[in-house]
Design a protein around this motif. Structure first.
Motif, mmCIF file in Angstrom:
data_model
loop_
_atom_site.group_PDB
_atom_site.id
_atom_site.type_symbol
_atom_site.label_atom_id
_atom_site.label_comp_id
_atom_site.label_asym_id
_atom_site.label_seq_id
_atom_site.Cartn_x
_atom_site.Cartn_y
_atom_site.Cartn_z
ATOM 1 N N GLN A 486 0.908 -1.313 -0.058
ATOM 2 C CA GLN A 486 0.146 0.066 -0.192
ATOM 3 C C GLN A 486 0.730 1.412 -0.036
ATOM 4 N N SER A 509 2.059 -5.880 -1.927
ATOM 5 C CA SER A 509 0.808 -5.656 -2.700
ATOM 6 C C SER A 509 0.382 -4.276 -2.619
ATOM 7 N N TYR A 510 -0.519 -3.633 -3.677
ATOM 8 C CA TYR A 510 -1.023 -2.535 -4.002
ATOM 9 C C TYR A 510 0.185 -1.422 -4.058
ATOM 10 N N GLU A 533 -2.615 -6.645 -6.970
ATOM 11 C CA GLU A 533 -2.747 -5.179 -7.129
ATOM 12 C C GLU A 533 -1.208 -4.741 -7.669
ATOM 13 N N ASN A 534 -0.480 -5.378 -8.459
ATOM 14 C CA ASN A 534 0.489 -4.846 -9.017
ATOM 15 C C ASN A 534 0.355 -5.458 -10.527
ATOM 16 N N SER A 535 -0.173 -4.613 -11.342
ATOM 17 C CA SER A 535 -0.726 -5.181 -12.689
ATOM 18 C C SER A 535 0.485 -5.764 -13.677
#
Length: 611
Positions: A486, A509-510, A533-535
């Motif tokens: 985050q 993540s994020y 959420e790390n494309s």
């Protein structure tokens, strides 16, 4: 094992083998001559089996310590000690026996003993038990006692040390306890006491001689008795884990010698008043209350401060920069308050040479870390902890006043490996942690974090850090938990992190990370949510591999190029049928096959040609 021949040395008067790793059953042998042995210290080893009956032949013993003996849940014949007529010191605590002992067995010894520790043994106590008026130290901790030992009420004028902690005693702390003139150490923690009898009277709550009072983990409620303020000799006051309410008494300023003040996990409110804390303070824990306001600036006078915990309150203040003056500070916990502002100032670095635990999470701190911010945090970058320093930690955090006092440990809650855990006792010398999560820090993660080679836990999550993850993190070879989730971090996860073999939990993540996840066991064993959420991240434990992603991207690009070429061919066809009516028919075909944006371009081009 200890050779039995040691006990055959006729001139031996003292034998101290305690606190080692001696093991096996103890063989004293057949003693056929009068022994001169007066001191026998075998406690805190790994002996197992029965206590040898031949100990009863050591008739000149005045000091005997067999503590922590593992009888393997056997029955102990306590009568063997009755033959030791000269005994003044007896420690048989925590024998790991299933015996339930009637304390009257010790009645004969109690008439001569000065020191008795039978903690950890289930006891039955007679209220009329005879006891020597000269006994000074009595430890009955963890003995399944259900009422306060009434036999202490008489003939105990010399009692100075009493530990009845970790029992099942309910109701009032008896009033007569406060009349013992020599009592300087009292531990009644981990019981179910609800109030202090006589605390509202003119009598002091405890004798003025009291230096150490442990009353934690009971059911005390109401305000903290103001009578405590009369204990001008008090060094340690621990009332944590109760239900005290109201404010911290302002009269605590009278406790000018106090060095340990622990009031955590109560319902205390109000502010920490200026001047209400002793300048001798080394350990302050008021966490998990409802305190507000600012940290008192008078704390700057506590130059020996080593432990400061104010977690889970409502304190609203800026970062206490004056803490950099405390070169002995080891634990700093400000988490879950309303602190705000930067924790650094331009051209000024914080030097915490002994800091081991730094937790300022869940506040409103802001700002950017300079690249050398952690350069002077020596204890986290070095393994060196000499014996002198360790002993000082023990005396401060565990307050080792005798071994029974050492059973009390300081504690603090921390987040590690995604779980909340309580750090107790020696954990302070082992765990070296930094938690700055849940704030508003931005800028890049400082490179100097890589200097903290002894760091075990690092949590920088839920901030606004940008830029790349510094490869210097690979220097943290003892790291077990790393959380950078985050944030706004970009770039690749440094492959060098794959050599952190102790790493059990990571969370990236994020963020906006990309590229392959390091192919090391400690990364592959993580749950995929640790990288969510790390494309642009790829490879295990995620489902997509980096090769497949590149192939998919190329296929998509080829399909787009083919579609564009097809559209262009239709444009050429339309232009070739420019004259009059044919143009309209062509436009109809184009409407069928082409996208709307291409049709509009063709329409305008055709009109231009017609003109």
């Amino acid at each position: 094992m200890i050779p039995s021949s040691l006990f055959m040395i006729s001139s031996l008067t003292e034998l101290d083998l305690g606190r080692n790793d001696f093991s096996g059953p103890l063989e004293i042998g057949n003693i056929s001559f009068p022994t001169k042995l007066e001191v026998l210290f075998l406690g805190e080893n790994n002996f197992n089996g029965p206590i040898p009956r031949s100990i009863s032949k050591l008739v000149n013993l005045s000091y005997l310590d067999l503590s922590l003996w593992n009888t393997e849940r056997g029955i102990v014949d306590f009568s063997i000690f009755l033959h030791l007529k000269s005994l003044m010191f007896l420690d048989i605590s925590y024998l790991n026996t299933r015996s339930k002992v009637d304390m009257s067995v010790f009645s004969q010894l109690l008439m001569s003993l000065d020191y008795l520790d039978i903690s950890g043994i289930s006891l039955k106590i007679n209220s009329t038990l005879p006891i020597s008026s000269s006994i000074s130290t009595l430890s009955l901790s963890s003995s399944n006692i259900v009422e306060f030992p009434k036999f202490l009420q008489t003939k105990t004028s010399c009692l100075s040390y009493l530990d009845i902690s970790a029992n099942q005693i309910e109701g009032q702390v008896p009033k007569w306890l406060w009349t013992l003139p020599e009592l300087w150490f009292l531990n009644i923690s981990y019981n179910s006491f609800s109030c202090f009898a006589g605390s509202a009277s003119d009598l002091p709550l405890l004798p003025n001689s009291t230096k150490f009072f442990f009353g934690s983990d009971n059911r005390f409620s109401g305000e903290i008795p103001r009578a405590i303020c009369k204990l001008v000799s008090l060094d340690t006051l621990v009332l944590s884990n109760n239900n005290f309410s109201g404010s911290i008494p302002q009269c605590f300023k009278n406790l000018t010698r106090i060095s340990v003040l622990h009031l955590q996990n109560n319902n205390l409110s109000g502010i920490l008043r200026e001047g209400s804390i002793s300048d001798y303070l080394r350990s302050l824990n008021v966490g998990h209350n409802r305190l507000s306001g600012e940290l008192p600036r008078s704390l700057i006078n506590c130059t020996e401060l080593e432990f400061l915990n104010v977690e889970n309150n409502k304190i609203s203040d800026t970062f206490p920069f004056w803490l950099r003056l405390f070169h002995n500070l080891q634990i700093l916990v400000l988490r879950s308050n309303e602190f705000y502002g930067p924790i650094s100032s331009p051209g000024d670095s914080l030097s915490f040479p002994k800091l081991r635990l730094f937790d300022i999470s869940d506040n409103r701190f802001t700002g950017v870390f300079s690249s050398d911010y952690f350069a002077l945090w020596i204890a986290m970058s070095s393994l060196v902890v000499d014996i002198v320093e360790y002993d000082q930690v023990c005396k401060t955090l565990n307050h080792c006043v005798g071994r029974s006092a050492g059973n009390y440990h300081n504690s603090v809650t921390m987040t590690a490996k995604g779980l909340k855990m309580e750090l107790v006792g020696s954990g302070f010398t082992i765990y070296k942690t930094i938690d700055i999560s849940g704030n508003r820090f931005d800028g890049e993660v400082p490179e100097s974090i890589g200097l903290l080679k002894e760091l075990i836990v690092l949590n920088m999550s839920n901030n606004a850090f940008i830029g790349r993850i510094p490869p210097s993190l690979s220097n943290l070879t003892n790291l077990e938990s790393l959380d950078l989730s985050q944030n706004n971090l970009s770039g690749k996860i440094p492959p060098e992190l794959g050599k952190l073999t102790f790493l059990e939990r990571v969370n990236f993540s994020y963020n906006r990370l990309e590229g392959p996840i390091p192919q090391a066991t400690q990364f592959q064993s993580q749950n995929s949510s640790s990288f969510a959420e790390n494309s642009s991240l790829c490879d295990l434990p995620l489902q997509n591999t980096c090769g497949e992603e590149e192939a998919t991207t190329k296929q998509d690009q080829d399909a787009e190029e083919e579609e564009d070429e097809q559209v262009l061919s239709w444009i050429a066809a339309a232009i070739s049928y420019v004259p009059g009516v044919v143009c309209g028919v062509t436009i109809g075909h184009i409407l069928t096959w082409c996208k709307r944006d291409w049709f509009m371009r063709i329409f305008h081009l055709t009109n231009a040609l017609l003109v």
